[in-house]
Design an enzyme around this catalytic site. Structure first.
Site, PDB file in Angstrom:
ATOM      1  CG  HIS A  78     -27.876  83.814 114.921  1.00 27.15           C
ATOM      2  ND1 HIS A  78     -28.733  83.612 115.972  1.00 27.15           N
ATOM      3  CD2 HIS A  78     -27.282  82.626 114.671  1.00 27.15           C
ATOM      4  CE1 HIS A  78     -28.664  82.349 116.350  1.00 27.15           C
ATOM      5  NE2 HIS A  78     -27.781  81.727 115.566  1.00 27.15           N
ATOM      6  CG  HIS A  83     -30.800  79.425 113.260  1.00 29.81           C
ATOM      7  ND1 HIS A  83     -30.491  78.310 112.485  1.00 29.81           N
ATOM      8  CD2 HIS A  83     -29.667  79.757 113.918  1.00 29.81           C
ATOM      9  CE1 HIS A  83     -29.224  77.990 112.691  1.00 29.81           C
ATOM     10  NE2 HIS A  83     -28.701  78.845 113.560  1.00 29.81           N
TER      11      HIS A  83
END
Length: 167
Positions: free
Chosen positions: A87, A72
Site C-alpha cells: 500500500h 495506490h
C-alpha cells in the site's frame, strides 16, 4: 534491530521467503503507522517504511493478483500461500492514481526486490497525506508461521527480513 513479529521457530521444511524493502527509507513496526487500520493489524501482520525516495520495489516474489485502479495498492500471491498487500501512502485512494506510476500488469510474476514503479511523495504530501509505504500479509492469521523484520534505515529492493509460511 531484528525482531520476530509473529509465531514460533519453524522447521527447515517450511517455505521461507525473503522480504525486500519496497522503498528507500526507514523500516518501522506496523504499530507505528499513523493509520489505525494498519497499526491495529486489522488487515494483517507486516511492516512499513517511511520513504526518503520514490522508486518502488516488490517486497516479495509472487504473482500480481490485483492492481488498484488508483494504483495506490497492489496484491501479490506467493507460491507458499501467503497473500501480500503493498500500500503506497496513507489515505491515497482519493488521489485517483496521480502520484503513482506502477509498471506491472495483473497476473505478472515479480521477483522480490524488482523495481515496480514510482510514487511522487511531494504530490502525496501536497494533498495533505503521508507517503508511508505499508507491507501487510493479509492472510497471516491462517497462513503465516513467522515474520522477521530488520527495523531502521533501508535501501529499496534490499532484503529486510523473512516470511515463513505454515506447512
Amino acid at each position: 534491530m531484528r525482531s520476530s513479529l509473529f509465531g514460533h521457530f519453524a522447521d527447515a521444511s517450511q517455505a521461507r521467503q525473503r522480504l525486500f524493502s519496497p522503498v528507500d527509507g526507514t523500516v518501522i513496526p506496523l504499530e507505528k503507522v499513523a493509520d489505525p487500520i494498519f497499526a491495529q493489524g486489522t488487515l494483517g501482520r507486516g511492516f512499513a517504511v517511511e520513504p526518503t525516495a520514490g522508486l518502488l520495489y516488490a517486497p516479495v516474489q509472487g504473482q500480481v493478483t490485483l492492481i488498484a485502479t488508483t494504483q495506490h495498492a497492489i496484491m501479490l500471491h506467493q507460491a507458499n500461500g501467503l497473500d501480500i498487500m503493498l500500500h503506497f501512502g496513507l489515505n491515497t485512494a482519493p488521489l485517483h492514481g496521480d502520484p503513482f506510476r506502477i509498471h506491472l500488469r495483473d497476473g505478472q510474476q515479480v521477483r522480490g526486490g524488482q523495481r515496480i514503479g514510482f510514487m511522487n511523495r511531494g504530490k502525496i504530501r501536497a494533498a495533505g497525506q503521508q507517503p508511508t509505504v505499508v507491507v501487510v500479509i493479509t492472510n497471516a492469521a491462517e497462513a503465516l508461521d513467522r515474520l522477521t523484520v530488520d527495523f531502521g534505515p533501508t535501501i529499496g529492493g534490499r532484503p529486510v527480513g523473512e516470511l515463513v509460511a505454515r506447512s
